[in-house]
Structure formats: C-alpha cells, structure tokens
Scaffold this motif. Sequence first.
Motif, PDB file in Angstrom:
ATOM      1  N   GLU A 296       0.767  -1.024  -0.317  1.00 24.11           N
ATOM      2  CA  GLU A 296       0.056   0.370  -0.015  1.00 24.11           C
ATOM      3  C   GLU A 296       0.809   1.161  -0.042  1.00 24.11           C
ATOM      4  O   GLU A 296       0.609   1.821  -0.392  1.00 24.11           O
ATOM      5  N   SER A 297       2.424   1.253   0.419  1.00 29.32           N
ATOM      6  CA  SER A 297       3.261   2.713   0.587  1.00 29.32           C
ATOM      7  C   SER A 297       3.025   2.488  -0.588  1.00 29.32           C
ATOM      8  O   SER A 297       4.426   3.723  -0.661  1.00 29.32           O
ATOM      9  N   ASN A 298       3.372   2.055  -2.183  1.00 30.79           N
ATOM     10  CA  ASN A 298       3.616   2.072  -2.783  1.00 30.79           C
ATOM     11  C   ASN A 298       2.539   3.106  -3.722  1.00 30.79           C
ATOM     12  O   ASN A 298       2.602   3.243  -5.242  1.00 30.79           O
ATOM     13  N   ILE A 299       1.547   2.960  -3.385  1.00 29.17           N
ATOM     14  CA  ILE A 299       0.353   3.382  -4.352  1.00 29.17           C
ATOM     15  C   ILE A 299       0.283   4.804  -3.829  1.00 29.17           C
ATOM     16  O   ILE A 299      -0.080   5.376  -2.711  1.00 29.17           O
ATOM     17  N   TYR A 300      -0.055   6.064  -4.975  1.00 27.99           N
ATOM     18  CA  TYR A 300      -0.222   7.426  -4.336  1.00 27.99           C
ATOM     19  C   TYR A 300      -1.666   7.907  -5.558  1.00 27.99           C
ATOM     20  O   TYR A 300      -1.701   7.334  -7.044  1.00 27.99           O
ATOM     21  N   HIS A 301      -1.679   8.740  -4.925  1.00 26.55           N
ATOM     22  CA  HIS A 301      -3.246   8.807  -6.029  1.00 26.55           C
ATOM     23  C   HIS A 301      -2.814  10.546  -6.065  1.00 26.55           C
ATOM     24  O   HIS A 301      -2.158  11.281  -5.566  1.00 26.55           O
ATOM     25  N   PHE A 302      -2.777  10.758  -7.455  1.00 25.51           N
ATOM     26  CA  PHE A 302      -2.984  12.412  -8.421  1.00 25.51           C
ATOM     27  C   PHE A 302      -4.718  12.381  -8.158  1.00 25.51           C
ATOM     28  O   PHE A 302      -5.050  11.718  -9.394  1.00 25.51           O
ATOM     29  N   PRO A 303      -4.880  13.373  -7.665  1.00 26.26           N
ATOM     30  CA  PRO A 303      -6.124  13.777  -7.389  1.00 26.26           C
ATOM     31  C   PRO A 303      -6.433  14.587  -8.692  1.00 26.26           C
ATOM     32  O   PRO A 303      -7.595  14.327  -9.277  1.00 26.26           O
TER      33      PRO A 303
ATOM     34  N   ARG B 265       1.193  10.281   0.737  1.00 30.14           N
ATOM     35  CA  ARG B 265       0.901   9.293  -0.851  1.00 30.14           C
ATOM     36  C   ARG B 265      -0.056   9.542  -1.485  1.00 30.14           C
ATOM     37  O   ARG B 265      -1.127   9.622  -2.262  1.00 30.14           O
ATOM     38  N   LEU B 266       0.250  10.815  -1.459  1.00 26.75           N
ATOM     39  CA  LEU B 266      -0.625  12.421  -2.628  1.00 26.75           C
ATOM     40  C   LEU B 266       0.786  12.171  -3.962  1.00 26.75           C
ATOM     41  O   LEU B 266       2.209  12.212  -3.707  1.00 26.75           O
ATOM     42  N   GLY B 267       0.106  12.531  -5.354  1.00 24.41           N
ATOM     43  CA  GLY B 267       1.881  12.993  -6.568  1.00 24.41           C
ATOM     44  C   GLY B 267       1.041  13.682  -7.633  1.00 24.41           C
ATOM     45  O   GLY B 267      -0.537  13.880  -7.494  1.00 24.41           O
ATOM     46  N   LYS B 268       1.974  14.615  -7.966  1.00 20.74           N
ATOM     47  CA  LYS B 268       1.195  15.701  -8.808  1.00 20.74           C
ATOM     48  C   LYS B 268       1.739  15.948 -10.208  1.00 20.74           C
ATOM     49  O   LYS B 268       3.249  16.027 -10.084  1.00 20.74           O
ATOM     50  N   GLN B 269       1.649  16.082 -11.684  1.00 21.57           N
ATOM     51  CA  GLN B 269       3.295  16.120 -12.188  1.00 21.57           C
ATOM     52  C   GLN B 269       2.774  17.424 -12.156  1.00 21.57           C
ATOM     53  O   GLN B 269       1.562  18.469 -12.818  1.00 21.57           O
ATOM     54  N   VAL B 270       3.926  18.486 -11.994  1.00 24.92           N
ATOM     55  CA  VAL B 270       4.109  19.971 -11.839  1.00 24.92           C
ATOM     56  C   VAL B 270       4.813  20.273 -13.078  1.00 24.92           C
ATOM     57  O   VAL B 270       5.795  20.152 -13.339  1.00 24.92           O
ATOM     58  N   VAL B 271       3.784  20.865 -13.599  1.00 21.81           N
ATOM     59  CA  VAL B 271       4.731  21.659 -15.232  1.00 21.81           C
ATOM     60  C   VAL B 271       4.913  22.892 -14.726  1.00 21.81           C
ATOM     61  O   VAL B 271       5.156  23.854 -14.319  1.00 21.81           O
ATOM     62  N   LEU B 272       6.722  23.270 -14.443  1.00 24.72           N
ATOM     63  CA  LEU B 272       7.100  24.632 -14.493  1.00 24.72           C
ATOM     64  C   LEU B 272       7.386  25.216 -15.244  1.00 24.72           C
ATOM     65  O   LEU B 272       7.223  25.154 -16.837  1.00 24.72           O
ATOM     66  N   GLN B 273       7.413  26.815 -14.713  1.00 25.30           N
ATOM     67  CA  GLN B 273       7.404  27.872 -15.152  1.00 25.30           C
ATOM     68  C   GLN B 273       8.105  28.871 -15.533  1.00 25.30           C
ATOM     69  O   GLN B 273       9.256  29.109 -14.320  1.00 25.30           O
TER      70      GLN B 273
END
Length: 148
Positions: free
Chosen positions: A15-22, A117-125
């Motif tokens: 479970e520790s390897n599972i991430y939620h991307f809202p 266990r949250l994740g997001k792809q961040v587009v840098l500016q």
Amino acid sequence: MIIQTSMWGELDTPESNIYHFPKGIPGFEEEHQFALIHEENNPFVYMQSLKQKHLTFVVVDPFVFYPDYEFELPDSDAEELRINDALSVKCMITVREKIEESSINLLAPLVFNPQERLGKQVVLQGVPYRTNHRLWNDSVDENGREGV
C-alpha cells in the motif's frame, strides 16, 4: 494490494507504493491511482496505473542523471500535495529504440508526498528545462542544459 499489469500479470504491491493523483496527470486526467514498482539495483521505476493494466510510465530520480537539477515548487502545489517536509521527485522517461536516444522530461517533474501518498505532475514555469533532455549526455552545463 494485488494489482493487474500487462508486464508482470498480477502483482502484490505494498500500500505504501500506491499514490493518489487527485487531478490525474496531463493527458491522462481520468487516471488517479498509480503504483510505483521498484526493481532492485535499477534506477528506473515503473509507474503503473491501477485502472488500466496497459498504462505504465518509466520514471527515474532526475538527480541520478542531472545532479544539479533544481526547481522551486510553487506554494499552491506544495499545499495541494500537503507537503510539510518530505517529498520525492521523479521524472518521466521516453524510451527510444536506440537507448542512447532516450530522454527525460525535466520540465514537468512528478512530485510525491510519501507520507500522504499523494502525487502530482507539476509543469514548471520560467525554467531552462524541456520535455526532452537526453538521458545520457556528456555535454550538459551546471543548469542541466545541453551544450551545442
């Protein structure tokens, strides 16, 4: 947790390897759950969708290939990910038939909060990075930019 993959069939993943991307990730906004699959002695990690067994991304710690890589995480993203102190960064890899032509996306890193266990792809500016830096390149300056 048992997950379905196209590469390994059924896989028992902690479970520790599972991430939620809202909000999903760009281009895959409907994909919200991913497992990070690590192989021993391999810098590459597989980011496997829990919804689609055929959707897997190859990601890596960017600092392995670009030690001077740096960016400032916007406060809004840190707040959304509920980051207090611990975070992890990975970047997507585009694997090419000729492995030396493979590239890393330094413009849009994946930021993980391992505690929540949250994740997001961040587009840098406003950064000098692109989506396709050569993964193996001997002519990279101190900012991760390729030489001419």
